[in-house]
Design an enzyme around this catalytic site. Structure first.
Site, PDB file in Angstrom:
ATOM      1  CB  THR A   1     -12.407   2.736  27.642  1.00 53.49           C
ATOM      2  OG1 THR A   1     -11.447   3.123  28.626  1.00 53.49           O
ATOM      3  CG2 THR A   1     -11.956   1.466  26.954  1.00 53.49           C
ATOM      4  CB  CYS A   2     -16.230   6.116  28.840  1.00 50.52           C
ATOM      5  SG  CYS A   2     -16.923   7.024  27.469  1.00 50.52           S
ATOM      6  CG  ASP A   3     -12.252   3.115  33.516  1.00 51.79           C
ATOM      7  OD1 ASP A   3     -11.515   3.809  34.251  1.00 51.79           O
ATOM      8  OD2 ASP A   3     -12.927   2.168  33.933  1.00 51.79           O
TER       9      ASP A   3
ATOM     10  CG  ASN B   1     -16.001   1.914  27.772  1.00 52.92           C
ATOM     11  OD1 ASN B   1     -15.793   3.094  27.588  1.00 52.92           O
ATOM     12  ND2 ASN B   1     -16.199   1.426  28.973  1.00 52.92           N
TER      13      ASN B   1
END
Lengths: 380, 380
Positions: A327-329, A370
């Site tokens: 994910t973009c986290d 996401n």
């Protein structure tokens, strides 16, 4: 890893269905685990902690084997009753319940409830009159890989008052429960809580209230990277403590294994999405998988659970890697503080097998963070 | 809190639909936020970070207002295109992508991709030939309430090589991106990264490669308990840094607000399930809500985001409380290290309003951990 799981993944790849990460749970392993618990603690009833893995096939198998069930919510109670299991084999083990959920459970036939406060006792007295309650006491959790906070339980002195209050309100003051911490590696950690429990039994007996049961909780470990003691060692150690503190008046006992029942029955197949370095002179490589904290591996939080990861090139030279999710986290990093050794020859697109993932993976998955779907799961 | 949201909850209670926690998002607030970004940074295109809240009505509104979109996966790209938005307004901003997902995005018309490694550039050159790429650089994240790890980006020296590699493989070396950390309270924190970006522009220009764009990322805060600077202050500070480092050759710029766009548009109504003490002399009360880390409030992890909580008895005497969620998981505690002040007169069964919950709540919810459903959500 079992032959059946290996065969499942082989087939899935052959059919081109391997588009995302996938968990496979082998029921044979769970059957063996149930047998090991029954053998190690022959006088103890098993209440499987449904939250660890509530897949219908898992609940069906355990119901057939004779297991009882520890539930956290009305939905979990309904899932258990859907197997045909009778409500007398189910406890509502969450100490935090809405009064309307207690009433709903009572309607469904549940008569065994956990408490750790007078306020909760009062809700149960109103919504589930005459039921049995057990009071959870605090326990320090030392020695556990996933130590528990102070969220559940009260100090033993308060438990006496809580159970006396239950008795006064027409409930059955039934027993004591505690939890020594999830993935507890020390079989002797039950001793202190059993000592406190015995003292509460005596205190209440002096007031004419006779408790019947000690709920030994969960905490039984599954094997991740390090070896853990066998269930047998836990059974022996717990029995010794029961004799020591209760003499020849050993109470009814129950256990609530979750991780210990299903953890080693599951394997996740995942894919390497990217391998890169942050700078030319970086000492560690970054390996990004298509599974992370938000689609199954939430228990890598604070790097607490360290899963064994197998690759097709195991045996090659190893090097330290940071492992992260897709994910973009930025918190979606699995192992960084203590880098993980992976083969130098591991490549982008390769499959990896993450073992010991039968517990606390499926339901922990985010709905669609996401845009990544929850963990695909198969029970075989 | 807006009048429209208050009216929604009043109606929901009146109809007896208030059975579990519920998030309401007010589109009027998002419209205002979009306007504030457009006014504060008039020459900058807005790429809304879809992961913050991908509700269809939110995406529809932003598409109508003219926003572009930053996406993390093929599913998010599809969600954006479903609004009717054209693919030239969409970036695939995740630096970690499977090659088959890049190919799928390319088929859908996407031509703008994020990278931070040569390996990712090679995937894009194969699966999305001729596309534009921007390289993310590392940034220290000081001053942010949710500081970022080193998961995304590479050091500036490596970025030069990554973009040169892209150019060599027939891609358009388009620009630089960075992220100053989520909930960044210091408007001057963009300066250092803009200085690095300008240096990369110069280095590549000397090699005949002319970059066009700087992606200023997200980080724009929403108001939780403490006040935050207005968007205008960020616009002014960023513009000053652009002039300082790029002189009169200011590049095209884009921003990727997520939290700053939707955070203050959402309010969660939750219920107090239990209030108790762990011992007779406990200095803090434990307040258990029907929402926690696993059904919406994942960002309370490490107590990083501190949401404002309103009750019907605000103004009464306050006392320190630990706040926890409803699951049987001991990590499901929201605020403990720094207890939260709540009114002494707050009672079991009372409703509370948790403000600033429009971002990173719905999709973070677990599928059904402990049998608790994902967060009920309404967009009005």
């Amino acid at each position: 890893m079992t032959d059946r799981i290996q065969e499942f993944f082989r087939q899935r790849r052959a059919e081109g269905r391997d588009l995302g990460p996938c968990l496979v749970v082998d029921l044979d392993v769970i059957r063996d685990n149930y047998g090991a618990f029954a053998k190690a603690l022959p006088d103890t009833r098993v209440f499987y902690a449904v939250k660890a893995n509530p897949q219908p096939a898992v609940l069906d198998l355990l119901a057939r084997l004779g297991s009882c069930f520890d539930t956290a919510s009305v939905v979990e109670i309904q899932q258990v009753l859907a197997t045909g299991c009778t409500p007398d084999r189910v406890s509502f083990g969450n100490t935090i319940k809405k009064e309307r959920d207690i009433a709903r459970a009572y309607e469904l036939g549940i008569r065994l409830f956990a408490v750790d406060s007078e306020a909760e006792v009062e809700k149960i007295a109103r919504a589930a009159p005459g039921s049995k309650v057990f009071c959870r006491i605090l326990c320090d959790g030392a020695g556990a890989e996933w130590p528990l906070s102070r969220k559940f339980g009260c100090v033993p002195e308060l438990a006496v008052g809580v159970l006396e209050h239950a008795h006064r309100l027409g409930l059955v003051a039934y027993g004591i429960s505690f939890h020594v911490g999830s993935q507890q590696r020390n079989p002797r950690m039950w001793d202190g809580a059993l000592k406190s429990s015995a003292a509460i039994f005596r205190d209440l007996a002096e007031r004419g209230i006779h408790l019947s049961m000690v709920n030994l909780g969960g905490g039984f470990p599954t094997k991740y990277l390090r070896d853990v003691p066998a269930v047998k060692a836990y059974g022996q150690s717990i029995f010794r403590s029961l004799r020591k503190h209760f003499g020849n008046r050993i109470p009814e006992t129950i256990i609530e294994p979750g991780r210990g029942m299903v953890g080693n029955a599951g394997v996740i197949e995942a894919e390497v999405v990217l391998i890169s370095k942050k700078s030319a002179d970086d000492q560690v490589k970054w390996v990004y998988l298509d599974i992370g904290k938000f689609n199954g591996l939430a228990e890598t939080m604070d790097e607490m659970i360290r899963y064994p990861i197998r690759t097709a090139v195991d045996g090659d030279e190893m090097e330290p890697c940071v492992i992260a999710g897709p994910t973009c986290d930025s918190v979606d990093v699995l192992y960084e503080k203590q880098p993980y050794l992976l083969p130098v020859s591991l490549e982008i697109g390769a499959k990896v097998l993450i073992e010991g993932t039968g517990a606390y993976t499926t339901t922990y998955s985010a709905v669609e963070f996401n845009g990544f779907p929850p963990l695909e799961t198969h029970v075989i």
